[in-house]
Design a protein around this motif. Structure first.
Motif, mmCIF file in Angstrom:
data_model
loop_
_atom_site.group_PDB
_atom_site.id
_atom_site.type_symbol
_atom_site.label_atom_id
_atom_site.label_comp_id
_atom_site.label_asym_id
_atom_site.label_seq_id
_atom_site.Cartn_x
_atom_site.Cartn_y
_atom_site.Cartn_z
ATOM 1 N N PHE A 166 0.820 -1.209 0.000
ATOM 2 C CA PHE A 166 0.000 0.000 0.000
ATOM 3 C C PHE A 166 0.855 1.261 0.000
ATOM 4 O O PHE A 166 0.345 2.355 0.135
ATOM 5 N N SER A 167 2.173 1.100 -0.094
ATOM 6 C CA SER A 167 3.043 2.248 0.152
ATOM 7 C C SER A 167 3.364 3.044 -1.095
ATOM 8 O O SER A 167 3.294 4.263 -1.093
ATOM 9 N N GLY A 168 3.731 2.380 -2.169
ATOM 10 C CA GLY A 168 4.177 3.120 -3.329
ATOM 11 C C GLY A 168 5.556 3.711 -3.126
ATOM 12 O O GLY A 168 6.077 4.390 -3.986
ATOM 13 N N ALA A 169 6.159 3.471 -1.986
ATOM 14 C CA ALA A 169 7.510 3.917 -1.627
ATOM 15 C C ALA A 169 7.711 5.404 -1.819
ATOM 16 O O ALA A 169 7.658 6.150 -0.863
ATOM 17 N N ARG A 170 7.932 5.854 -3.052
ATOM 18 C CA ARG A 170 8.174 7.278 -3.258
ATOM 19 C C ARG A 170 6.863 7.955 -3.619
ATOM 20 O O ARG A 170 6.156 7.536 -4.521
ATOM 21 N N GLY A 212 1.462 2.519 9.804
ATOM 22 C CA GLY A 212 1.948 3.271 8.668
ATOM 23 C C GLY A 212 2.676 4.533 9.103
ATOM 24 O O GLY A 212 2.357 5.121 10.138
ATOM 25 N N TYR A 213 3.679 4.937 8.308
ATOM 26 C CA TYR A 213 4.370 6.195 8.597
ATOM 27 C C TYR A 213 4.811 6.846 7.292
ATOM 28 O O TYR A 213 5.086 6.168 6.290
ATOM 29 N N PHE A 214 4.859 8.156 7.309
ATOM 30 C CA PHE A 214 5.263 8.948 6.147
ATOM 31 C C PHE A 214 6.305 9.955 6.608
ATOM 32 O O PHE A 214 6.099 10.647 7.601
ATOM 33 N N CYS A 215 7.447 10.025 5.869
ATOM 34 C CA CYS A 215 8.504 10.947 6.271
ATOM 35 C C CYS A 215 9.432 11.207 5.097
ATOM 36 O O CYS A 215 9.790 10.275 4.374
ATOM 37 N N GLY A 216 9.813 12.452 4.899
ATOM 38 C CA GLY A 216 10.789 12.792 3.880
ATOM 39 C C GLY A 216 10.418 12.362 2.483
ATOM 40 O O GLY A 216 11.289 12.104 1.659
ATOM 41 N N ASN A 273 5.878 3.930 4.461
ATOM 42 C CA ASN A 273 5.961 2.499 4.693
ATOM 43 C C ASN A 273 5.343 2.161 6.042
ATOM 44 O O ASN A 273 4.557 2.950 6.580
ATOM 45 N N TYR A 274 5.732 1.011 6.607
ATOM 46 C CA TYR A 274 5.124 0.502 7.837
ATOM 47 C C TYR A 274 6.223 0.044 8.784
ATOM 48 O O TYR A 274 7.217 -0.550 8.363
ATOM 49 N N THR A 275 6.066 0.321 10.073
ATOM 50 C CA THR A 275 7.109 -0.016 11.043
ATOM 51 C C THR A 275 7.381 -1.515 11.042
ATOM 52 O O THR A 275 6.472 -2.329 10.930
ATOM 53 N N GLY A 276 8.673 -1.847 11.156
ATOM 54 C CA GLY A 276 9.084 -3.237 11.222
ATOM 55 C C GLY A 276 9.127 -3.956 9.894
ATOM 56 O O GLY A 276 9.430 -5.154 9.848
ATOM 57 N N GLN A 289 10.815 -3.326 15.302
ATOM 58 C CA GLN A 289 9.592 -2.624 14.896
ATOM 59 C C GLN A 289 9.826 -1.122 14.660
ATOM 60 O O GLN A 289 9.027 -0.279 15.080
ATOM 61 N N ARG A 290 10.902 -0.799 13.973
ATOM 62 C CA ARG A 290 11.273 0.608 13.820
ATOM 63 C C ARG A 290 10.713 1.220 12.543
ATOM 64 O O ARG A 290 10.487 0.539 11.546
ATOM 65 N N PHE A 291 10.503 2.542 12.585
ATOM 66 C CA PHE A 291 10.321 3.285 11.351
ATOM 67 C C PHE A 291 11.706 3.683 10.866
ATOM 68 O O PHE A 291 12.628 3.863 11.655
ATOM 69 N N VAL A 292 11.859 3.784 9.562
ATOM 70 C CA VAL A 292 13.149 4.086 8.959
ATOM 71 C C VAL A 292 12.910 5.177 7.916
ATOM 72 O O VAL A 292 12.195 4.949 6.944
ATOM 73 N N CYS A 293 13.503 6.353 8.119
ATOM 74 C CA CYS A 293 13.214 7.514 7.277
ATOM 75 C C CYS A 293 14.485 8.077 6.662
ATOM 76 O O CYS A 293 15.578 7.892 7.193
#
Length: 729
Positions: free
Chosen positions: A81-85, A125-129, A133-136, A148-152
């Motif tokens: 569901f992310s589409g990454a960019r 879900g998280y959005f940054c920069g 994506n999704y944690t973990g 279970q981290r978010f990575v931005c």
């Protein structure tokens, strides 16, 4: 009289280790310089072996503006569901998104962290920069996915948490990062980062380019970067926070693992627009929000058709408890006073040059400092054996930060602290006002952090002398900000330098942290700018319940022996000098004194009447043995710090250590404490004692070179060992 020796030593120390960084940071803050390359700051060891810290330490000074980076990839074989960019504008305001960001590359500049409720929230879900994506789901397996981290991406300004996907999502709120600059590149822009995937460790560089990992809770996503008091303030955010917390708990089908997992079905329903949240979805009174007829339960029922869910708490007190535990555990850690002479001297001199009116200057001629003991211990005459000019002790250099003042905050919000301070006059040279020696000061026993991280009872007092210094203010994501701006052209406040377009406007009446002294070293200082008080060591907010239950369901009892040299010429500080203490380690990670040697089995570790809180289990890695946990890694920190008057009660008062704890599985009576990060279990852990060496320096005004070397080698540090006394095979 100016102290030439102190001046030379202090400036040499700071120049050698930090001055290039501090100069750029202070100039940027107070005279508006931009794009100044920061000097590289090497990783400091905890002892002669240069061990890795058991904490994910921030290596930079308060003004090393940090943030980090990481990209967003697929979802472990699930529908993506992310589409990454994300196409279109970067809605979080990031100025330099990285279109090539790859979270699977350990050396890709990143900022990482966790979203925490009743545990780490997994698959939120998280959005940054510019990435989603999704944690973990992405990142390094053992450092980020498994935790279970978010990575931005590195230059992200903020992270927004949500349920849903790229085109359709329901936002929970936004937390903010400090500005960051990549640590893993040299001056030419070439990365020197290397990761050994077999050993699962960094050979060069570090994954944490920013001040990570960030630990955000529901209380951090309303008015970032400050933490709202969502516990007692009665504001609208309190109600909304309880509802968000309740929904996250309700979406978790497995409540026994300490992780709150969000089923992908919850994201799919929103992403494919099969359902949406009404604008006032989270605004309901708690009882209405969690009711069987409410919209939240309706959403859980939809998820349950093809996914897994749990149940929401029915009592608002349960949600409040979850928020309280999350907030207190994520505020836990080690906080350090970096009040360095070079920083204040530079800033003071910069304000003198343009002839700014004294009433407009924010830097004063008299300042409270924290680096005099470090500078003293690093002098060549202190470290060199007069009997052998070639015999030099490098421990004070390698372990310099261990001799700075600390405050330890545990997972219950309790604070203990102490260390060596001094007061210096900068006008017309550097004159030390504390009899030319550092002065040990202890934090008052009433000190605590309020739910919004406001300091309460932060007062330090000398043990045997008069005076005090108080430290009102508030921590903002683990950092104390003064929020003051110089009259120098183009200057900014420390808060403005740290954050790019945050939601929160700095409120001087609540957020400002300043130092005040009263009759301390014959001086009283009003509203000193704070150039360095920040969290330097994180702890895991939640500890693996299976490991902790296995080893500490009954408090583990240990005798702690502080080994030292009896003579300066001893090769190692391994002599039993009869300094021992009894401690207990509890299932919640609390470490207590055991003054009456009864094991503390009946004592509530959250309210230990008659005993002192002196430490905590800082982290636990379960390992592969899920039955006996034979390969579990348990790390501890212990600070024999207490308020004025507790010197006679606490063993080796004013000392501290950090170590890896290996429970005695065979009950052989051997040492259970080892150097943190030591996989071989062959290297000794160190204790460091600021109280003992500071008192000796003050009591010995004109020591001989032989006495200085002897004092350093026998009083300042040694080995520590722990023997379990209630071992069961």
């Amino acid at each position: 009289m100016p102290l030439q020796n102190f001046t030379f030593t202090a400036l040499t120390f700071c120049l050698g280790c930090l001055l290039r960084v501090f100069t750029a940071q202070i100039r940027r803050m107070f005279i508006g310089w931009r794009n100044i390359p920061y000097g590289a700051v090497g990783k400091r060891g905890m002892g002669p072996e240069k061990p890795r810290d058991i904490f994910m330490q921030s290596k930079s000074f308060f003004f090393a503006l940090a943030v980090s980076a990481v990209m967003l990839a697929g979802c472990n074989g699930q529908e993506d569901f992310s589409g990454a960019r994300i196409g279109g504008p970067i809605i979080d305001g990031t100025q330099n998104p990285d279109p090539n960001f790859n979270p699977s590359d350990p050396c890709s500049p990143r900022v990482v962290g966790n979203f925490i409720n009743k545990g780490n929230v997994d698959n939120i879900g998280y959005f940054c920069g510019g990435y989603l994506n999704y944690t973990g789901q992405v990142g390094i397996q053992d450092l980020e996915r498994d935790q279970q981290r978010f990575v931005c991406p590195l230059f992200s300004n903020s992270v927004t948490f949500f349920i849903g996907g790229n085109d359709a999502r329901e936002s929970l709120g936004t937390a903010y990062f400090r500005r960051a600059e990549a640590k893993n590149v040299n001056t030419s822009g070439t990365s020197f980062c290397e990761y050994d995937s077999t050993a699962k460790e960094f050979v060069n560089g570090s994954v944490y380019d920013a001040d990570g990992p960030y630990l955000f809770t529901v209380a951090d996503i309303f008015d970032g970067p400050v933490r709202n008091d969502v516990i007692t303030d009665g504001a609208e955010s309190e109600q909304v926070a309880q509802n968000i917390s309740a929904l996250l708990t309700g979406l978790d089908a497995n409540t026994s693992d300490g992780i709150e997992y969000i089923d992908f079905e919850a994201h799919r329903l929103i992403f494919e627009m099969e359902t949406t949240f009404a604008p006032d979805f989270f605004d309901k009174v708690f009882s209405t929000f969690v009711s069987a007829a409410g919209a939240a339960q309706e959403f859980l029922d939809l998820v349950a058709v093809n996914g897994a869910v749990g149940s929401m708490p029915v009592n608002s007190l349960d949600a409040e408890t979850a928020l309280t535990i999350a907030n207190e555990s994520t505020a836990a850690g080690l906080y350090r006073f970096d009040l360095f002479i070079s920083d204040y001297l530079l800033a003071y001199q910069l304000e003198q040059a343009p002839n700014i009116s004294p009433s407009d200057r924010i830097f004063q001629s008299e300042v409270l400092l924290s680096d005099l003991l470090v500078a003293t211990l690093q002098t060549s005459e202190m470290r060199t054996n007069p009997a052998d000019a070639g015999d030099v002790d490098d421990t004070p250099i390698l372990s310099s930060t261990e001799f700075l003042p600390f405050a330890m905050v545990d997972r219950h919000g309790r604070v203990l602290g102490g260390g060596a301070f001094s007061v210096a006059k900068l006008d017309g040279g550097i004159v030390n006002l504390c009899d030319n020696q550092p002065l040990y000061m202890a934090l008052d026993g009433s000190a605590s952090l309020q739910p919004d991280l406001t300091h309460s009872g932060f007062k330090f007092e000398p043990i045997a002398e008069t005076g005090e210094f108080t430290f009102p203010g508030r921590l903002i994501d683990g950092v104390a900000y003064s929020g003051l701006k110089s009259k120098l052209p183009g200057s900014q406040t420390d808060y403005d330098v740290a954050y790019d377009s945050p939601a929160h406007v700095f409120d001087a009446s609540k957020d400002r942290s300043l130092i005040n002294t009263n009759a301390l070293c014959n001086s009283s200082i009003s509203n000193q700018v704070v150039l360095g008080f920040r969290r330097q060591g994180l702890v895991m907010p939640t500890l693996d319940s299976a490991v902790m239950g296995h080893f500490f369901s009954t408090p583990a009892r240990y005798t702690v022996n502080y080994l030292a040299r009896t003579d300066a010429n001893d090769a190692e500080p391994d002599k039993d000098i009869g300094v021992t203490g009894q401690i207990t380690i509890h299932q919640d990670g609390t470490i207590l004194t055991d003054l009456n040697n009864d094991g503390n089995a009946a004592l509530d570790s959250a309210n230990p009447v008659g005993e002192y809180v002196i430490g905590m289990v800082s982290s636990v890695i379960p390992g592969t043995d899920s039955v006996n946990f034979s390969d579990a890694v348990i790390n501890v920190v212990l600070y024999n710090f207490g308020p004025k008057g507790s010197e006679s009660s606490l063993t080796r008062y004013g000392s501290h250590f950090r170590a890896r704890l290996v429970p005695d599985k065979t009950c052989g009576g051997g040492d259970s404490l080892f150097l943190a990060g030591d996989k071989t279990l062959s290297k000794n852990a160190y204790w460091f004692d600021t109280y003992n060496i500071t008192n000796w320096l003050r009591a010995t005004p004109n020591p001989t070179p032989e006495q200085k070397y002897e004092a350093l080698r026998t009083r300042a540090y040694g080995y520590v060992e722990g023997i379990q006394t209630n071992c069961t095979p």
